[in-house]
Design a protein around this motif. Structure first.
Motif, PDB file in Angstrom:
ATOM      1  N   ALA A 277     -28.651  43.960  17.319  1.00 14.85           N
ATOM      2  CA  ALA A 277     -28.743  45.412  17.224  1.00 14.85           C
ATOM      3  C   ALA A 277     -30.097  45.915  17.721  1.00 14.85           C
ATOM      4  O   ALA A 277     -31.103  45.222  17.629  1.00 14.85           O
ATOM      5  CB  ALA A 277     -28.517  45.853  15.787  1.00 14.85           C
TER       6      ALA A 277
ATOM      7  N   THR B  59     -22.537  40.996  10.137  1.00 14.11           N
ATOM      8  CA  THR B  59     -23.299  40.217   9.169  1.00 14.11           C
ATOM      9  C   THR B  59     -24.200  41.124   8.344  1.00 14.11           C
ATOM     10  O   THR B  59     -24.999  41.872   8.910  1.00 14.11           O
ATOM     11  CB  THR B  59     -24.189  39.220   9.933  1.00 14.11           C
ATOM     12  OG1 THR B  59     -23.391  38.534  10.880  1.00 14.11           O
ATOM     13  CG2 THR B  59     -24.861  38.240   8.994  1.00 14.11           C
ATOM     14  N   SER B  61     -26.757  41.284   4.733  1.00 13.51           N
ATOM     15  CA  SER B  61     -27.386  40.604   3.597  1.00 13.51           C
ATOM     16  C   SER B  61     -26.893  41.201   2.294  1.00 13.51           C
ATOM     17  O   SER B  61     -26.677  42.409   2.196  1.00 13.51           O
ATOM     18  CB  SER B  61     -28.902  40.811   3.619  1.00 13.51           C
ATOM     19  OG  SER B  61     -29.429  40.314   4.785  1.00 13.51           O
ATOM     20  N   VAL B  79     -25.488  51.158  13.385  1.00 11.00           N
ATOM     21  CA  VAL B  79     -26.051  50.852  14.716  1.00 11.00           C
ATOM     22  C   VAL B  79     -24.994  50.616  15.780  1.00 11.00           C
ATOM     23  O   VAL B  79     -25.295  50.701  16.966  1.00 11.00           O
ATOM     24  CB  VAL B  79     -26.960  49.600  14.709  1.00 11.00           C
ATOM     25  CG1 VAL B  79     -28.229  49.833  13.936  1.00 11.00           C
ATOM     26  CG2 VAL B  79     -26.227  48.373  14.181  1.00 11.00           C
ATOM     27  N   GLY B  80     -23.786  50.257  15.395  1.00 10.54           N
ATOM     28  CA  GLY B  80     -22.806  49.898  16.440  1.00 10.54           C
ATOM     29  C   GLY B  80     -21.396  50.066  15.945  1.00 10.54           C
ATOM     30  O   GLY B  80     -21.122  50.836  15.021  1.00 10.54           O
ATOM     31  N   ARG B  81     -20.508  49.331  16.574  1.00  6.22           N
ATOM     32  CA  ARG B  81     -19.070  49.488  16.377  1.00  6.22           C
ATOM     33  C   ARG B  81     -18.647  49.360  14.905  1.00  6.22           C
ATOM     34  O   ARG B  81     -18.067  50.276  14.337  1.00  6.22           O
ATOM     35  CB  ARG B  81     -18.388  48.393  17.213  1.00  6.22           C
ATOM     36  CG  ARG B  81     -17.020  48.717  17.679  1.00  6.22           C
ATOM     37  CD  ARG B  81     -16.570  47.626  18.647  1.00  6.22           C
ATOM     38  NE  ARG B  81     -15.300  47.046  18.213  1.00  6.22           N
ATOM     39  CZ  ARG B  81     -14.128  47.623  18.385  1.00  6.22           C
ATOM     40  NH1 ARG B  81     -14.033  48.793  18.973  1.00  6.22           N
ATOM     41  NH2 ARG B  81     -13.019  47.031  17.973  1.00  6.22           N
ATOM     42  N   THR B  83     -20.509  48.943  12.084  1.00  3.04           N
ATOM     43  CA  THR B  83     -21.287  49.692  11.094  1.00  3.04           C
ATOM     44  C   THR B  83     -20.980  51.188  11.175  1.00  3.04           C
ATOM     45  O   THR B  83     -20.983  51.876  10.157  1.00  3.04           O
ATOM     46  CB  THR B  83     -22.794  49.417  11.274  1.00  3.04           C
ATOM     47  OG1 THR B  83     -23.148  49.573  12.642  1.00  3.04           O
ATOM     48  CG2 THR B  83     -23.130  48.004  10.837  1.00  3.04           C
ATOM     49  N   ALA B 125     -33.914  45.330   2.332  1.00  7.28           N
ATOM     50  CA  ALA B 125     -32.586  45.075   1.745  1.00  7.28           C
ATOM     51  C   ALA B 125     -32.495  43.668   1.137  1.00  7.28           C
ATOM     52  O   ALA B 125     -32.253  43.539  -0.059  1.00  7.28           O
ATOM     53  CB  ALA B 125     -31.486  45.351   2.758  1.00  7.28           C
ATOM     54  N   MET B 253     -24.528  36.925  15.088  1.00  3.28           N
ATOM     55  CA  MET B 253     -23.655  35.998  14.367  1.00  3.28           C
ATOM     56  C   MET B 253     -22.218  36.429  14.527  1.00  3.28           C
ATOM     57  O   MET B 253     -21.914  37.623  14.501  1.00  3.28           O
ATOM     58  CB  MET B 253     -24.002  35.985  12.878  1.00  3.28           C
ATOM     59  CG  MET B 253     -25.286  35.262  12.570  1.00  3.28           C
ATOM     60  SD  MET B 253     -25.529  35.092  10.816  1.00  3.28           S
ATOM     61  CE  MET B 253     -27.193  34.399  10.817  1.00  3.28           C
ATOM     62  N   PRO B 279     -30.158  31.784   6.477  1.00  2.00           N
ATOM     63  CA  PRO B 279     -31.147  32.536   7.271  1.00  2.00           C
ATOM     64  C   PRO B 279     -32.575  32.435   6.727  1.00  2.00           C
ATOM     65  O   PRO B 279     -33.484  32.922   7.355  1.00  2.00           O
ATOM     66  CB  PRO B 279     -30.638  33.980   7.172  1.00  2.00           C
ATOM     67  CG  PRO B 279     -29.955  34.042   5.845  1.00  2.00           C
ATOM     68  CD  PRO B 279     -29.345  32.693   5.636  1.00  2.00           C
TER      69      PRO B 279
HETATM   70  C1  LIG Z   1     -28.624  37.299   8.369  1.00  2.00           C
HETATM   71  C2  LIG Z   1     -28.453  38.741   8.761  1.00  2.00           C
HETATM   72  C3  LIG Z   1     -28.543  39.709   7.799  1.00  2.00           C
HETATM   73  C4  LIG Z   1     -28.366  41.056   8.127  1.00  2.00           C
HETATM   74  N1  LIG Z   1     -28.439  41.969   7.143  1.00  2.00           N
HETATM   75  C5  LIG Z   1     -28.215  43.266   7.422  1.00  2.00           C
HETATM   76  C6  LIG Z   1     -28.223  44.247   6.394  1.00  2.00           C
HETATM   77  O1  LIG Z   1     -28.430  43.932   5.222  1.00  2.00           O
HETATM   78  N2  LIG Z   1     -27.986  45.528   6.742  1.00  2.00           N
HETATM   79  C7  LIG Z   1     -27.750  45.904   8.034  1.00  2.00           C
HETATM   80  O2  LIG Z   1     -27.527  47.088   8.285  1.00  2.00           O
HETATM   81  N3  LIG Z   1     -27.747  45.007   9.042  1.00  2.00           N
HETATM   82  C8  LIG Z   1     -27.969  43.688   8.762  1.00  2.00           C
HETATM   83  N4  LIG Z   1     -27.933  42.760   9.781  1.00  2.00           N
HETATM   84  C9  LIG Z   1     -27.777  43.228  11.151  1.00  2.00           C
HETATM   85  C10 LIG Z   1     -26.327  43.492  11.532  1.00  2.00           C
HETATM   86  O3  LIG Z   1     -25.599  42.306  11.421  1.00  2.00           O
HETATM   87  C11 LIG Z   1     -26.276  44.000  12.967  1.00  2.00           C
HETATM   88  O4  LIG Z   1     -26.917  45.215  13.039  1.00  2.00           O
HETATM   89  C12 LIG Z   1     -24.831  44.109  13.471  1.00  2.00           C
HETATM   90  O5  LIG Z   1     -24.748  43.619  14.762  1.00  2.00           O
HETATM   91  C13 LIG Z   1     -24.292  45.482  13.508  1.00  2.00           C
HETATM   92  O6  LIG Z   1     -22.919  45.362  13.841  1.00  2.00           O
HETATM   93  P1  LIG Z   1     -22.121  46.443  14.658  1.00  2.00           P
HETATM   94  O7  LIG Z   1     -20.804  45.817  14.953  1.00  2.00           O
HETATM   95  O8  LIG Z   1     -22.105  47.742  13.967  1.00  2.00           O
HETATM   96  O9  LIG Z   1     -22.951  46.604  15.924  1.00  2.00           O
HETATM   97  P2  LIG Z   1     -22.569  46.147  17.391  1.00  2.00           P
HETATM   98  O10 LIG Z   1     -21.403  46.945  17.891  1.00  2.00           O
HETATM   99  O11 LIG Z   1     -22.483  44.693  17.441  1.00  2.00           O
HETATM  100  O12 LIG Z   1     -23.833  46.667  18.144  1.00  2.00           O
HETATM  101  C14 LIG Z   1     -25.139  46.611  17.600  1.00  2.00           C
HETATM  102  C15 LIG Z   1     -26.139  46.724  18.705  1.00  2.00           C
HETATM  103  O13 LIG Z   1     -26.155  45.433  19.300  1.00  2.00           O
HETATM  104  C16 LIG Z   1     -26.238  45.543  20.654  1.00  2.00           C
HETATM  105  N5  LIG Z   1     -25.033  44.974  21.266  1.00  2.00           N
HETATM  106  C17 LIG Z   1     -24.135  44.202  20.624  1.00  2.00           C
HETATM  107  N6  LIG Z   1     -23.200  43.764  21.463  1.00  2.00           N
HETATM  108  C18 LIG Z   1     -23.485  44.243  22.662  1.00  2.00           C
HETATM  109  C19 LIG Z   1     -22.877  44.117  23.945  1.00  2.00           C
HETATM  110  N7  LIG Z   1     -21.765  43.368  24.135  1.00  2.00           N
HETATM  111  N8  LIG Z   1     -23.446  44.730  24.997  1.00  2.00           N
HETATM  112  C20 LIG Z   1     -24.570  45.460  24.817  1.00  2.00           C
HETATM  113  N9  LIG Z   1     -25.175  45.617  23.630  1.00  2.00           N
HETATM  114  C21 LIG Z   1     -24.645  45.020  22.555  1.00  2.00           C
HETATM  115  C22 LIG Z   1     -26.469  46.975  20.963  1.00  2.00           C
HETATM  116  O14 LIG Z   1     -27.845  47.161  21.008  1.00  2.00           O
HETATM  117  C23 LIG Z   1     -25.861  47.694  19.808  1.00  2.00           C
HETATM  118  O15 LIG Z   1     -26.480  48.908  19.561  1.00  2.00           O
HETATM  119  C24 LIG Z   1     -28.121  41.419   9.469  1.00  2.00           C
HETATM  120  C25 LIG Z   1     -28.033  40.437  10.441  1.00  2.00           C
HETATM  121  C26 LIG Z   1     -28.185  39.109  10.104  1.00  2.00           C
HETATM  122  C27 LIG Z   1     -28.046  38.075  11.157  1.00  2.00           C
END
Ligand SMILES: Cc1cc2nc3c(=O)[nH]c(=O)nc-3n(C[C@H](O)[C@H](O)[C@H](O)COP(=O)(O)OP(=O)(O)OC[C@H]3O[C@@H](n4cnc5c(N)ncnc54)[C@H](O)[C@@H]3O)c2cc1C
Ligand code: SF4
Ligand code: SF4
Ligand code: FES
Lengths: 337, 293
Positions: A277, B59, B61, B79-81, B83, B125, B253, B279
């Motif tokens: 992200a 993913t 926490s 942040v993305g799809r 969430t 968090a 992940m 992690p």
């Molecule tokens: C161990 C661990 C713990 C975490 N804990 C938390 C937590 O407690 N709270 C929290 O909010 N988040 C947490 N995260 C982060 C969270 O997992 C990421 O923010 C997650 O990817 C959001 O998923 P999403 O499907 O909404 O975003 P996605 O749709 O996957 O997109 C997120 C961002 O990733 C990038 N991205 C992803 N895929 C692509 C692609 N194919 N092409 C271009 N850009 C891309 C872009 O920048 C996009 O804005 C944690 C991550 C880890 C690994």
């Protein structure tokens, strides 16, 4: 280990016996290349093949597959799959060793339900081979399979010496009265075959310190000339029998009520592989990704004690930019030039 | 038998949603299956794979400690799809959960020592679970200090909890750095000049020094990747042993259980899965895993 012998003319009988276990898939010539395909007779197979393009991993983790059914009402469930018993006939030692590595990943403390089930339903039959100019399994210590198969056929003149490694392998041969007990002569021929084979390897990778070398020389200038040629196409990942990364996606069908979660083979050469992200990428450049792949392939798998690269030569043969796995590592190491 | 315990998300109902900041919400979740709800055990630092039906999985926490009665809590930034879709859900909606996965902070080893928590932004968090755990077994730990770097008051997570020490004795001390002009924090800084700084989280170290006994302290650090190097330098300078400094890492992940390969870090001698070998890592681990920070 139980040793048996079969004369070549009797292979169709062996084929018939194994057929009781399940569908038989073996190496089939497809134009210039070979592929594992379902076969209905021994004649369809080319048992003297070099390597298939796509490794046998395709039977256990598919290039693309649905892993969960999702319903907005009922949530997630596994996509049911009827058990499909398979005999993979004619695997080379390197591919058997590669399957041991993918097993260690997919059947660990968190067994992948699809992989484990398919693996449980597959009988692995190895066959001996002779190396071509791209094989370097001998350098990797994977040119012989000590275990990880059910039956292994070693060509000894007009016969095969069969190593029977598992009870299941033995069971599959039940009632096969065309099998004989091997004689001393046959083992002598086996030893001769192995000696001749050992001398045929042209490629050599000095693998004794492989992980340390690749790791400690990660900022070597030598990477660059190869990286500049690399198209980052990811073909080397797809054809590698130990590459197992996958990407996941989910979608609903037109009803917007039901759909599937899918996975497909992924490649660490793609930009998205380490992206998180906020657009932060842990391997932002092609160089980072290239070095990462060589590090990954040069490590030692903790469960099997085997290197992650089994020296099958596929990545070299099928690289559109003619990047040679052994040449890269030897160049980094300073063995070449 | 198909063994799918870790593979199929379990349905959990959103018991309650709270808007925490303009981009972050706290979700409290209860598994539909009571028996599963009772058997679901976790430790600070572990994570779950959270699914929104038909959209996908991400993913997150676990941000609370099980020493506290109540449902599972997840703090999610939009942040993305996945969430984004999750932020559109409300009480009573059902999501999928797999887990808990990963290792956790060494809460038992830390007993008898002081605890220094260093959080940056969303890093608060996972550290909130550590803080709650320590406060719930308060007699087992020495001094507890929190250094928390935020952009502004508005973006501060768990405001009541992290600001509580400014109101009453709450078993720990809180130090806060803020980056933007911010009337709330500027006012608080006037009243507690020894507790707040304008700038990044490392600016707080000089404030906490007189409460710190580095030889007898465990440091627990979580924040954006750029933060780690600077925080490690401050801890190093103060003589923290790399074996008593713990961080949690974020990577892409997909599976959470060591299969999909996305979270792999390290060189050929140190191939490591953040999802199952982490992690949580000690700074000592990280020194020997190339590319960890
Ligand atoms: C161990 C661990 C713990 C975490 N804990 C938390 C937590 O407690 N709270 C929290 O909010 N988040 C947490 N995260 C982060 C969270 O997992 C990421 O923010 C997650 O990817 C959001 O998923 P999403 O499907 O909404 O975003 P996605 O749709 O996957 O997109 C997120 C961002 O990733 C990038 N991205 C992803 N895929 C692509 C692609 N194919 N092409 C271009 N850009 C891309 C872009 O920048 C996009 O804005 C944690 C991550 C880890 C690994
Ligand atoms: S197959 Fe060759 S060109 Fe394609 S990514 Fe691999 S090394 Fe690069
Ligand atoms: S890295 Fe290349 S030679 Fe080694 S196992 Fe994979 S495809 Fe075969
Ligand atoms: S998240 Fe899939 S291997 Fe770690």
């Amino acid at each position: 280990m139980l040793y048996l012998k079969i004369v070549k003319e009797d292979l169709p009988k062996l084929f018939g016996a194994l057929r009781r276990f399940g569908e038989i898939h073996g190496p089939v010539r497809m134009g210039r290349f070979y592929a594992f395909r379902e076969v209905s007779s021994v004649d369809e197979m080319s048992l003297d093949y070099t390597r298939t393009m796509i490794p046998p991993k395709k039977y256990f983790t598919r290039p693309r597959e649905r892993i969960l059914r999702v319903s907005r009402e009922r949530g997630y469930e596994l996509v049911g799959e009827g058990p499909r018993r398979l005999v993979l006939f004619g695997l080379h030692a390197c591919d058997i060793n590669a399957i041991k590595i993918t097993d260690s990943i997919y059947i660990d403390e968190y067994p992948d339900p699809y992989y484990s089930e398919r693996r449980r339903n597959a009988l692995l039959v190895g066959v001996s081979c002779l190396p071509d100019e791209e094989c370097f399994c001998r350098s990797m210590g994977t040119d012989y399979a000590h275990d990880g198969f059910d039956l292994f056929l070693h060509e000894v003149g007009d016969s095969y010496l069969i190593r029977v490694a598992t009870g299941r392998g033995e069971e599959a041969l039940e009632g096969a009265d065309f099998l004989r007990k091997p004689e001393r002569e046959d083992f002598v021929r086996l030893a001769e075959f192995e000696r001749r084979r050992a001398r045929m390897f042209k490629k050599e990778l000095l693998a004794s310190h492989l992980p340390d070398v690749v790791d400690s020389l990660h900022d070597s200038e030598s990477w660059k000339e190869f990286v500049n040629r690399c198209l980052a196409c990811g073909s080397c990942n797809l054809v590698c029998p130990t590459c197992r990364c996958y990407e996941v996606s989910e979608s609903l069908n037109v009803s917007l009520k039901e759909g599937f979660r899918e996975r497909r083979w992924d490649s660490c050469f793609l930009r998205s592989h380490a992206l998180v992200a906020g657009g932060l990428n842990f391997r932002p450049t092609r160089l980072d990704r290239f070095v990462h792949r060589y590090n990954c392939k040069s490590g030692i798998n903790r469960a099997t004690g085997l290197p992650y690269c089994v020296g099958c030569g596929r990545c070299t043969v099928f690289c559109p930019a003619d990047i040679d796995h052994v040449e890269v590592i030897n160049a980094i190491w300073g063995v070449v030039r | 038998m198909i063994y799918a315990q870790e593979f199929v998300p379990k349905p959990a109902e959103i018991a309650d949603v709270r808007q925490m900041t303009p981009i972050e919400k706290l979700f409290r979740l209860r598994f539909l299956n009571d028996e599963f709800e009772r058997s679901f055990r976790y430790m600070p630092g572990q994570f779950v794979q959270l699914s929104v039906y038909g959209v996908g999985e991400t993913t997150i926490s676990i941000c609370r400690s099980q020493t506290r009665p109540g449902p599972l809590e997840l703090l999610v930034r939009r942040v993305g799809r996945v969430t984004n879709a999750l932020h559109g859900l409300k009480e009573g909606d059902v999501v999928g959960i797999r887990g808990p996965f990963g290792n956790w902070f060494p809460m038992e080893d830390m007993e008898g020592s002081d605890v220094l928590l260093v959080a940056g932004g969303l890093g608060m968090a996972p550290l909130r679970g550590v803080l709650q755990y320590v406060l719930d077994r308060r007699e087992k730990y020495g001094n507890v200090n929190l250094l928390y770097g935020v952009k502004s008051y508005e973006e501060t997570l768990f405001k009541e909890e992290v600001l509580e020490p400014f109101e009453r004795d709450s078993g720990f001390e809180s130090f806060i750095s803020f980056e933007k002009d911010d009337p709330f924090y500027e006012d608080l800084m006037r009243r507690h000049p020894d507790r707040l700084r304008k700038g990044v989280v490392t600016a707080l170290f000089e404030l906490v020094d007189r409460y710190l006994d580095p030889k007898n302290t465990y440091a627990v650090v979580c924040g954006p990747p750029v933060m780690y190097r600077f925080v490690m330098r401050e801890l190093d300078r103060r003589g923290f042993s790399p074996r008593r400094v713990y961080v949690t890492l974020e990577r892409r992940m997909r599976c959470g259980v060591g299969k999909c390969g996305h979270c792999i870090i390290g060189g050929a001698t140190s191939i490591t899965y953040v999802c199952k070998d982490g992690p949580v890592f000690s700074y000592f681990d990280i020194l020997s895993i190339r590319g960890a920070i």
